[in-house]
Design a protein around this motif. Structure first.
Motif, PDB file in Angstrom:
ATOM      1  N   SER A  17      -5.016   2.079  64.528  1.00  0.00           N
ATOM      2  CA  SER A  17      -5.209   1.617  66.236  1.00  0.00           C
ATOM      3  C   SER A  17      -3.516   0.794  66.484  1.00  0.00           C
ATOM      4  O   SER A  17      -2.638   0.351  65.310  1.00  0.00           O
ATOM      5  CB  SER A  17      -6.518   0.494  66.246  1.00  0.00           C
ATOM      6  OG  SER A  17      -7.465   0.752  65.910  1.00  0.00           O
ATOM      7  N   LEU A  18      -3.146   1.018  68.000  1.00  0.00           N
ATOM      8  CA  LEU A  18      -2.281   0.391  68.559  1.00  0.00           C
ATOM      9  C   LEU A  18      -2.614   0.107  69.345  1.00  0.00           C
ATOM     10  O   LEU A  18      -3.394   0.351  70.182  1.00  0.00           O
ATOM     11  CB  LEU A  18      -0.707   1.947  68.814  1.00  0.00           C
ATOM     12  CG  LEU A  18       0.177   1.645  67.044  1.00  0.00           C
ATOM     13  CD1 LEU A  18       1.366   2.342  66.896  1.00  0.00           C
ATOM     14  CD2 LEU A  18       0.970   0.251  67.000  1.00  0.00           C
ATOM     15  N   SER A  62      -8.091  14.288  75.984  1.00  0.00           N
ATOM     16  CA  SER A  62      -7.788  14.930  74.541  1.00  0.00           C
ATOM     17  C   SER A  62      -8.269  12.718  74.199  1.00  0.00           C
ATOM     18  O   SER A  62      -8.027  13.267  73.047  1.00  0.00           O
ATOM     19  CB  SER A  62      -6.353  15.187  74.157  1.00  0.00           C
ATOM     20  OG  SER A  62      -5.202  14.375  75.383  1.00  0.00           O
ATOM     21  N   VAL A  63      -8.356  11.830  74.658  1.00  0.00           N
ATOM     22  CA  VAL A  63      -8.398  10.508  74.250  1.00  0.00           C
ATOM     23  C   VAL A  63      -9.365   9.957  74.718  1.00  0.00           C
ATOM     24  O   VAL A  63      -9.758   8.637  74.451  1.00  0.00           O
ATOM     25  CB  VAL A  63      -6.677  10.053  75.048  1.00  0.00           C
ATOM     26  CG1 VAL A  63      -5.802  11.059  74.717  1.00  0.00           C
ATOM     27  CG2 VAL A  63      -7.268   9.494  76.500  1.00  0.00           C
ATOM     28  N   GLN A  64     -10.358  10.149  75.097  1.00  0.00           N
ATOM     29  CA  GLN A  64     -11.072  10.176  75.910  1.00  0.00           C
ATOM     30  C   GLN A  64     -12.693   9.896  74.375  1.00  0.00           C
ATOM     31  O   GLN A  64     -12.961  10.186  73.482  1.00  0.00           O
ATOM     32  CB  GLN A  64     -12.349  11.447  76.135  1.00  0.00           C
ATOM     33  CG  GLN A  64     -13.656  10.665  77.003  1.00  0.00           C
ATOM     34  CD  GLN A  64     -13.617  10.104  78.460  1.00  0.00           C
ATOM     35  OE1 GLN A  64     -12.581  10.331  78.806  1.00  0.00           O
ATOM     36  NE2 GLN A  64     -14.557   8.497  79.100  1.00  0.00           N
ATOM     37  N   GLY A  65     -13.045   8.184  74.416  1.00  0.00           N
ATOM     38  CA  GLY A  65     -13.550   8.288  73.493  1.00  0.00           C
ATOM     39  C   GLY A  65     -13.172   6.734  72.232  1.00  0.00           C
ATOM     40  O   GLY A  65     -13.343   6.140  71.155  1.00  0.00           O
ATOM     41  N   ASN A  83      -7.626   3.872  69.320  1.00  0.00           N
ATOM     42  CA  ASN A  83      -7.836   3.523  68.440  1.00  0.00           C
ATOM     43  C   ASN A  83      -8.184   5.067  67.553  1.00  0.00           C
ATOM     44  O   ASN A  83      -7.361   5.817  68.265  1.00  0.00           O
ATOM     45  CB  ASN A  83      -9.065   3.516  68.520  1.00  0.00           C
ATOM     46  CG  ASN A  83      -8.872   1.513  68.976  1.00  0.00           C
ATOM     47  OD1 ASN A  83      -8.103   0.928  68.199  1.00  0.00           O
ATOM     48  ND2 ASN A  83     -10.074   1.366  69.380  1.00  0.00           N
ATOM     49  N   SER A  84      -8.492   5.250  66.039  1.00  0.00           N
ATOM     50  CA  SER A  84      -8.567   6.564  65.411  1.00  0.00           C
ATOM     51  C   SER A  84      -7.537   8.042  65.898  1.00  0.00           C
ATOM     52  O   SER A  84      -7.221   8.570  66.377  1.00  0.00           O
ATOM     53  CB  SER A  84     -10.057   6.951  66.070  1.00  0.00           C
ATOM     54  OG  SER A  84     -10.904   6.353  66.070  1.00  0.00           O
ATOM     55  N   VAL A 117       2.384   8.710  64.332  1.00  0.00           N
ATOM     56  CA  VAL A 117       1.017   8.986  64.067  1.00  0.00           C
ATOM     57  C   VAL A 117       1.327  10.025  62.493  1.00  0.00           C
ATOM     58  O   VAL A 117       1.420  10.840  62.783  1.00  0.00           O
ATOM     59  CB  VAL A 117      -0.267   9.366  64.720  1.00  0.00           C
ATOM     60  CG1 VAL A 117      -1.808   9.008  63.918  1.00  0.00           C
ATOM     61  CG2 VAL A 117      -0.596   8.082  65.906  1.00  0.00           C
ATOM     62  N   SER A 118       1.089   9.146  62.176  1.00  0.00           N
ATOM     63  CA  SER A 118       1.069   9.930  60.581  1.00  0.00           C
ATOM     64  C   SER A 118       0.311  10.951  59.237  1.00  0.00           C
ATOM     65  O   SER A 118      -1.007   9.604  59.835  1.00  0.00           O
ATOM     66  CB  SER A 118       2.208   9.024  59.080  1.00  0.00           C
ATOM     67  OG  SER A 118       2.003   7.864  59.059  1.00  0.00           O
TER      68      SER A 118
END
Length: 119
Positions: A17-18, A62-65, A83-84, A117-118
């Motif tokens: 998370s960021l 793509s980021v919903q939720g 998150n996630s 994000v790695s």
């Protein structure tokens, strides 16, 4: 003139998370919409999330939720809780703010903050 200061980007592993912040200052009578856009290398800049003065919110599918946008009007600041996170979320994230001031409506962009994000 409106100044935007972004913070909170960085490197995180997939699933992490960021939280991004965007603080607005300057000649502002009111802030209308505060939003986040992102641009990956070789791709166009796309909307991630936006929140209007009345509280209505839009998210990219793509980021919903996974992402949550919020704002603190007293601090003229918008936040993006991510998150996630997935490797495909890697991009430069830009804050965009629409304000009303002495010269009328103004659209301002932040300088961008890198999110990596790695896998």
């Amino acid at each position: 003139q409106v100044q935007l200061v972004e913070s909170g980007g960085g490197l995180v592993q997939a699933g992490g998370s960021l939280r991004l912040s965007c603080a607005a200052s300057g000649s502002i009578n009111s802030i209308n919409t505060m939003g986040w856009y992102r641009q990956a290398p070789g791709k166009q800049r796309d909307l991630v999330a936006a929140i209007r003065n009345g509280g209505s919110i839009d998210y990219a599918d793509s980021v919903q939720g996974r992402f949550t946008i919020s704002r603190d009007n007293a601090k003229s600041t918008a936040y993006l809780q991510m998150n996630s996170l997935k490797p495909e979320d890697t991009a430069i994230y830009y804050c965009k703010v629409t304000t009303y001031g002495p010269r009328g409506y103004l659209v301002s962009w932040g300088q961008g903050t890198q999110v990596t994000v790695s896998s």
